[in-house]
Design an enzyme around this catalytic site. Sequence first.
Site, short mmCIF file in Angstrom:
data_model
loop_
_atom_site.label_atom_id
_atom_site.label_comp_id
_atom_site.label_asym_id
_atom_site.label_seq_id
_atom_site.Cartn_x
_atom_site.Cartn_y
_atom_site.Cartn_z
N GLN A 18 -4.14 -1.01 9.79
CA GLN A 18 -3.98 -2.43 9.46
C GLN A 18 -4.65 -3.32 10.31
O GLN A 18 -4.27 -3.24 11.59
CB GLN A 18 -2.89 -2.86 9.00
CG GLN A 18 -2.61 -4.38 8.15
CD GLN A 18 -3.33 -4.25 6.81
OE1 GLN A 18 -3.54 -3.08 6.14
NE2 GLN A 18 -3.75 -5.37 6.38
N ASP A 76 -10.54 3.49 4.51
CA ASP A 76 -10.86 1.88 4.76
C ASP A 76 -12.48 1.97 4.47
O ASP A 76 -12.81 0.88 4.35
CB ASP A 76 -10.17 1.41 5.77
CG ASP A 76 -9.13 0.36 5.56
OD1 ASP A 76 -8.91 -0.10 4.37
OD2 ASP A 76 -8.25 0.20 6.32
N LYS A 120 0.78 -1.19 0.01
CA LYS A 120 0.03 -0.02 0.16
C LYS A 120 0.90 1.28 -0.09
O LYS A 120 0.61 2.11 -0.59
CB LYS A 120 -0.89 0.13 1.37
CG LYS A 120 -1.93 -0.99 1.03
CD LYS A 120 -2.83 -1.28 2.58
CE LYS A 120 -3.81 -2.45 2.40
NZ LYS A 120 -4.54 -2.53 3.57
#
Length: 282
Positions: free
Chosen positions: A97, A120, A53
């Site tokens: 994450q 997200d 990412k």
Amino acid sequence: MTARVLDGKAVAAEITEALRPQIAALTAAGHPPGLAVILVGDDPASAVYVRLKSQRAHDLGMAHRQISLPATTSEAELLALVDELNADPAIDGILVQVPLPRGIDKDRVLDRVLPSKDVDGFHPVNTGRLWQRRAAFVPCTPAGVIELLKRTGVDLRGMDAVVIGRSNIVGKPMVALLEQMDCTVTLAHSRTRNLPEVVGRADVVIAAVGVLEMVKGAWIKPGAIVIDVGVNRRPDGKLGGDVEYGPAAERASWITPVPGGVGPMTIAMLMTNTVRAATQRG
Ligand code: GUN
């Protein structure tokens, strides 16, 4: 029938390349899109995802910060970091994450990210907005699946879709998005009775269970579209999906490979969401 392969790597490259003019314009205006990626602990798979990412954000010329913290980090320290990034005008998108180490309440951390920086799409405000069909940041993996489905050119209206797996990250938002495509959606999970029969009725199968080749090729309705979200380790160390690929490809009309299917799309959609956050910032 032998399925046509949906090349997620190629579609993802096309989507990210198309972002370059917007990124250039934002940068020229003095404020490149900024993405912060937080990794807590030493889960090896998470470390790989986070590196991919950050790398892609860097390749696209975004401002990016990768923050790696030890597994001993306290919840209070992580919340303080999120607060700091929420307040940082150079940061448009914040990604924490998951999974997080034991002892840290994931929900408390994800709830702390400003909905306007929640690239997200995990914040309950964005979840609620998605289900109400209002503008929202959509979780990246299901958003990527929709982009792949659009690339088939198949009119999905009225089709029977089954989503296998009910996670907040993939399964549940996937149901909302397929409903918005006018599919009739079934959400199957570990307690579903007679899964082969449920899958066998579906025109669109989305497998997101995280169990190697759990979905058998023989279950697939001839001509169905099969999207495999699974990323599992085979005994030989290579990656494999949730679907038994070879036999499924003999029955499906379209299928995604693992690797090279949904995985690259997740990152492309994260970049898309980050550019959108930068464009919308106040
Ligand atoms: N863990 C597995 N998938 C994801 C994702 O899309 N975002 C974050 N933050 N964590 C994940």
